[in-house]
Design a protein around this motif. Structure first.
Motif, PDB file in Angstrom:
ATOM      1  N   PHE A 264      36.870  20.642  45.257  1.00  0.00           N
ATOM      2  CA  PHE A 264      37.036  21.341  46.387  1.00  0.00           C
ATOM      3  C   PHE A 264      38.661  21.455  47.202  1.00  0.00           C
ATOM      4  CE2 PHE A 264      36.599  21.801  50.522  1.00  0.00           C
ATOM      5  CZ  PHE A 264      36.213  22.380  51.204  1.00  0.00           C
ATOM      6  N   GLY A 265      38.946  19.747  46.827  1.00  0.00           N
ATOM      7  CA  GLY A 265      40.321  19.175  47.603  1.00  0.00           C
ATOM      8  C   GLY A 265      40.756  19.915  47.211  1.00  0.00           C
ATOM      9  N   TYR A 266      41.324  19.713  45.661  1.00  0.00           N
ATOM     10  CA  TYR A 266      41.693  19.792  44.922  1.00  0.00           C
ATOM     11  C   TYR A 266      42.251  21.836  44.625  1.00  0.00           C
ATOM     12  CZ  TYR A 266      44.972  20.693  41.244  1.00  0.00           C
ATOM     13  OH  TYR A 266      46.508  21.288  40.202  1.00  0.00           O
ATOM     14  N   ARG A 267      41.585  22.214  45.103  1.00  0.00           N
ATOM     15  CA  ARG A 267      41.528  23.617  44.630  1.00  0.00           C
ATOM     16  C   ARG A 267      41.536  24.300  46.099  1.00  0.00           C
ATOM     17  NH1 ARG A 267      41.733  28.264  44.569  1.00  0.00           N
ATOM     18  NH2 ARG A 267      41.125  29.892  43.517  1.00  0.00           N
ATOM     19  N   TYR A 268      41.205  23.975  47.297  1.00  0.00           N
ATOM     20  CA  TYR A 268      40.933  24.762  48.344  1.00  0.00           C
ATOM     21  C   TYR A 268      42.017  23.595  49.487  1.00  0.00           C
ATOM     22  CZ  TYR A 268      38.127  27.396  46.174  1.00  0.00           C
ATOM     23  OH  TYR A 268      37.299  28.306  46.087  1.00  0.00           O
ATOM     24  N   VAL A 269      41.278  22.847  49.300  1.00  0.00           N
ATOM     25  CA  VAL A 269      42.146  21.868  50.592  1.00  0.00           C
ATOM     26  C   VAL A 269      43.689  21.807  49.981  1.00  0.00           C
ATOM     27  CG1 VAL A 269      41.884  19.829  52.154  1.00  0.00           C
ATOM     28  CG2 VAL A 269      40.556  21.402  51.458  1.00  0.00           C
ATOM     29  N   LEU A 270      44.027  21.037  49.655  1.00  0.00           N
ATOM     30  CA  LEU A 270      45.431  20.600  49.090  1.00  0.00           C
ATOM     31  C   LEU A 270      46.532  21.790  49.162  1.00  0.00           C
ATOM     32  CD1 LEU A 270      44.988  17.555  46.338  1.00  0.00           C
ATOM     33  CD2 LEU A 270      46.373  17.622  48.272  1.00  0.00           C
ATOM     34  N   PRO A 271      46.479  23.090  48.377  1.00  0.00           N
ATOM     35  CA  PRO A 271      46.641  24.017  48.239  1.00  0.00           C
ATOM     36  C   PRO A 271      47.011  24.895  49.850  1.00  0.00           C
ATOM     37  CG  PRO A 271      45.869  24.236  47.140  1.00  0.00           C
ATOM     38  CD  PRO A 271      44.967  23.731  47.150  1.00  0.00           C
ATOM     39  N   GLY A 272      45.997  24.360  50.743  1.00  0.00           N
ATOM     40  CA  GLY A 272      45.815  25.184  51.910  1.00  0.00           C
ATOM     41  C   GLY A 272      47.119  23.994  52.677  1.00  0.00           C
ATOM     42  N   ALA A 273      46.421  22.971  52.702  1.00  0.00           N
ATOM     43  CA  ALA A 273      48.319  21.780  52.906  1.00  0.00           C
ATOM     44  C   ALA A 273      49.164  22.066  52.734  1.00  0.00           C
ATOM     45  CB  ALA A 273      47.167  20.302  53.290  1.00  0.00           C
ATOM     46  N   MET A 274      49.138  22.430  51.977  1.00  0.00           N
ATOM     47  CA  MET A 274      50.801  21.770  51.771  1.00  0.00           C
ATOM     48  C   MET A 274      51.767  23.211  52.330  1.00  0.00           C
ATOM     49  SD  MET A 274      51.580  19.492  49.066  1.00  0.00           S
ATOM     50  CE  MET A 274      50.710  19.373  50.227  1.00  0.00           C
ATOM     51  N   VAL A 275      50.603  24.858  52.150  1.00  0.00           N
ATOM     52  CA  VAL A 275      51.350  25.475  53.010  1.00  0.00           C
ATOM     53  C   VAL A 275      51.587  25.460  54.116  1.00  0.00           C
ATOM     54  CG1 VAL A 275      51.115  27.916  53.388  1.00  0.00           C
ATOM     55  CG2 VAL A 275      50.567  27.025  50.869  1.00  0.00           C
ATOM     56  N   ILE A 276      50.882  25.153  55.316  1.00  0.00           N
ATOM     57  CA  ILE A 276      50.827  24.440  56.108  1.00  0.00           C
ATOM     58  C   ILE A 276      52.222  23.762  57.233  1.00  0.00           C
ATOM     59  CG2 ILE A 276      49.136  24.295  58.479  1.00  0.00           C
ATOM     60  CD1 ILE A 276      46.517  25.245  57.081  1.00  0.00           C
ATOM     61  N   LEU A 277      51.272  23.394  56.324  1.00  0.00           N
ATOM     62  CA  LEU A 277      52.121  21.689  56.142  1.00  0.00           C
ATOM     63  C   LEU A 277      53.939  21.634  56.323  1.00  0.00           C
ATOM     64  CD1 LEU A 277      49.966  18.394  55.751  1.00  0.00           C
ATOM     65  CD2 LEU A 277      50.368  19.485  57.799  1.00  0.00           C
ATOM     66  N   ILE A 278      54.499  22.709  54.706  1.00  0.00           N
ATOM     67  CA  ILE A 278      55.274  21.912  54.869  1.00  0.00           C
ATOM     68  C   ILE A 278      56.029  23.527  54.712  1.00  0.00           C
ATOM     69  CG2 ILE A 278      57.195  22.237  52.423  1.00  0.00           C
ATOM     70  CD1 ILE A 278      55.492  20.430  51.492  1.00  0.00           C
ATOM     71  N   GLN A 279      55.298  24.688  54.378  1.00  0.00           N
ATOM     72  CA  GLN A 279      56.274  25.907  54.437  1.00  0.00           C
ATOM     73  C   GLN A 279      55.892  26.675  56.049  1.00  0.00           C
ATOM     74  OE1 GLN A 279      54.326  28.748  51.736  1.00  0.00           O
ATOM     75  NE2 GLN A 279      56.074  27.799  50.526  1.00  0.00           N
ATOM     76  N   ASP A 280      54.916  26.055  56.717  1.00  0.00           N
ATOM     77  CA  ASP A 280      54.611  26.978  58.120  1.00  0.00           C
ATOM     78  C   ASP A 280      55.702  25.322  59.566  1.00  0.00           C
ATOM     79  OD1 ASP A 280      53.446  28.896  56.963  1.00  0.00           O
ATOM     80  OD2 ASP A 280      51.592  28.231  57.397  1.00  0.00           O
ATOM     81  N   PHE A 281      54.656  24.352  59.339  1.00  0.00           N
ATOM     82  CA  PHE A 281      55.188  23.262  60.732  1.00  0.00           C
ATOM     83  C   PHE A 281      56.206  23.523  60.028  1.00  0.00           C
ATOM     84  CE2 PHE A 281      50.855  23.588  61.188  1.00  0.00           C
ATOM     85  CZ  PHE A 281      50.549  23.608  62.950  1.00  0.00           C
ATOM     86  N   GLY A 282      56.744  23.036  58.677  1.00  0.00           N
ATOM     87  CA  GLY A 282      57.593  22.549  58.513  1.00  0.00           C
ATOM     88  C   GLY A 282      59.492  23.283  57.543  1.00  0.00           C
ATOM     89  N   LYS A 283      58.904  24.715  57.684  1.00  0.00           N
ATOM     90  CA  LYS A 283      59.664  25.704  57.479  1.00  0.00           C
ATOM     91  C   LYS A 283      61.559  25.004  58.028  1.00  0.00           C
ATOM     92  CE  LYS A 283      59.332  29.276  61.054  1.00  0.00           C
ATOM     93  NZ  LYS A 283      57.996  30.266  61.841  1.00  0.00           N
ATOM     94  N   ASN A 284      61.741  24.976  59.299  1.00  0.00           N
ATOM     95  CA  ASN A 284      63.214  24.684  59.922  1.00  0.00           C
ATOM     96  C   ASN A 284      63.664  23.260  58.998  1.00  0.00           C
ATOM     97  OD1 ASN A 284      62.776  26.711  61.023  1.00  0.00           O
ATOM     98  ND2 ASN A 284      62.195  26.180  62.577  1.00  0.00           N
ATOM     99  N   PHE A 285      63.076  22.497  58.051  1.00  0.00           N
ATOM    100  CA  PHE A 285      63.641  20.973  57.704  1.00  0.00           C
ATOM    101  C   PHE A 285      63.836  20.274  56.377  1.00  0.00           C
ATOM    102  CE2 PHE A 285      61.258  21.218  61.686  1.00  0.00           C
ATOM    103  CZ  PHE A 285      61.645  20.168  62.464  1.00  0.00           C
ATOM    104  N   THR A 286      64.439  19.684  56.080  1.00  0.00           N
ATOM    105  CA  THR A 286      65.254  19.757  54.322  1.00  0.00           C
ATOM    106  C   THR A 286      63.865  19.205  54.045  1.00  0.00           C
ATOM    107  OG1 THR A 286      66.729  19.515  54.982  1.00  0.00           O
ATOM    108  CG2 THR A 286      66.258  18.755  52.598  1.00  0.00           C
ATOM    109  N   HIS A 287      63.059  19.908  52.460  1.00  0.00           N
ATOM    110  CA  HIS A 287      62.118  18.962  52.402  1.00  0.00           C
ATOM    111  C   HIS A 287      62.380  17.672  51.070  1.00  0.00           C
ATOM    112  CE1 HIS A 287      60.234  22.678  53.119  1.00  0.00           C
ATOM    113  NE2 HIS A 287      59.990  22.765  54.129  1.00  0.00           N
ATOM    114  N   MET A 288      61.935  16.355  50.807  1.00  0.00           N
ATOM    115  CA  MET A 288      61.745  15.993  50.209  1.00  0.00           C
ATOM    116  C   MET A 288      60.766  14.630  50.077  1.00  0.00           C
ATOM    117  SD  MET A 288      65.573  12.480  50.120  1.00  0.00           S
ATOM    118  CE  MET A 288      63.874  11.285  51.690  1.00  0.00           C
ATOM    119  N   ILE A 289      60.369  15.242  49.652  1.00  0.00           N
ATOM    120  CA  ILE A 289      58.573  13.919  49.340  1.00  0.00           C
ATOM    121  C   ILE A 289      58.631  13.696  48.245  1.00  0.00           C
ATOM    122  CG2 ILE A 289      56.524  15.363  49.038  1.00  0.00           C
ATOM    123  CD1 ILE A 289      57.114  16.734  51.811  1.00  0.00           C
TER     124      ILE A 289
END
Length: 263
Positions: A137-162
């Motif tokens: 459940f975490g891998y299929r739904y939570v992680l993909p959603g978290a990546m989109v929200i945290l990186i592409q939405d909240f972090g869209k104006n920043f340089t990403h270095m994960i």
């Protein structure tokens, strides 16, 4: 006829008690050492098997990040090696978990009655199955959603270095956190089995259970939005109600009432 039934039940109870062997402290320590050695051996085998496939496992772990066009970044020469070893240890432990759980059961089973030992396979199946369900459940739904929200939405104006360290820590927190959370019915099962709680108690205090579930969801949820928290809390509420049903079936008072009715 009734007297014969009573004598049969008494004889069965005595037989159950005879099956409980007396063990000294040294016997217990020796048995504990034996089970620990077997568990370590199973863990080592699981680690070796997982390390053989460590490249595929790392690709599997990194996939939610790759899906949004990013990859993990090394900040230290040993980061890649540490990633391979950590991945192999965690996956090896998951592979070996059924065998390790069986060793735990073998250690505690001498102190249990014959009618209680029948729970071994349901216990192992439910424990492993629920953990894997939570991890999936975490891998299929939570992680993909978290990546989109945290990186592409909240972090869209920043340089990403994960970094490798940060991403793997986040990944394990979500996967293992949900895997452990899904063990709620197993915990309720044992609490009810030993008469600590029953279905009536769980239903009576369901409002406090809901509050606790949402608090836990707020802590382990990787995203700050209420939708993510509800996504975590929803399966936990379902599992709690499943646990209520389990408590109703296995509570000693109900088992005793069934035995009395059957007699």
């Amino acid at each position: 006829m009734a007297d014969l039934d009573i004598m049969d039940r008494a004889r069965a109870a005595v037989t159950d008690r005879v099956e409980l062997p007396g063990m000294s402290l040294m016997d217990h320590l020796g048995e504990l050492r034996k089970r620990l050695l077997h568990s370590v051996a199973y863990l080592a085998v699981g680690f070796i098997v997982a390390y053989i496939f460590h490249v595929r496992l790392v690709s599997f772990i990194q996939k939610p990040l790759v899906n949004i066009g990013l990859t993990m970044t090394m900040t230290h020469p040993t980061d890649a090696l540490n990633l391979f070893l950590k991945t192999s240890v965690v996956c090896g432990a998951i592979l070996a978990s059924p065998f390790i759980l069986y060793q735990v059961w073998l250690f505690i089973s001498p102190g249990m009655y014959a009618n209680e030992k029948r729970y071994v396979w349901p216990f192992m199946s439910a424990t492993v199955g629920l953990f894997l369900a939570g991890a999936w459940f975490g891998y299929r739904y939570v992680l993909p959603g978290a990546m989109v929200i945290l990186i592409q939405d909240f972090g869209k104006n920043f340089t990403h270095m994960i970094t490798i360290e940060d991403y793997t820590s986040f990944f394990l927190a979500v996967i293992l956190g949900l895997g452990v959370t899904f063990e709620l019915p197993v915990v309720i099962f044992f609490l009810a089995l030993f008469g600590i709680v029953d279905a009536k108690f769980l239903l009576k205090h369901i409002r406090y259970a809901i509050l606790a579930i949402f608090l836990i969801a707020a802590v382990i949820c990787p995203t700050p939005d209420p939708i993510g928290m509800c996504l975590f809390a929803s399966p936990m509420l379902v599992l709690y109600m499943l646990g209520v049903g389990v408590a109703f079936l296995v509570h000693p008072a109900r088992r005793k009432a069934k035995e009395t009715t059957a007699a």
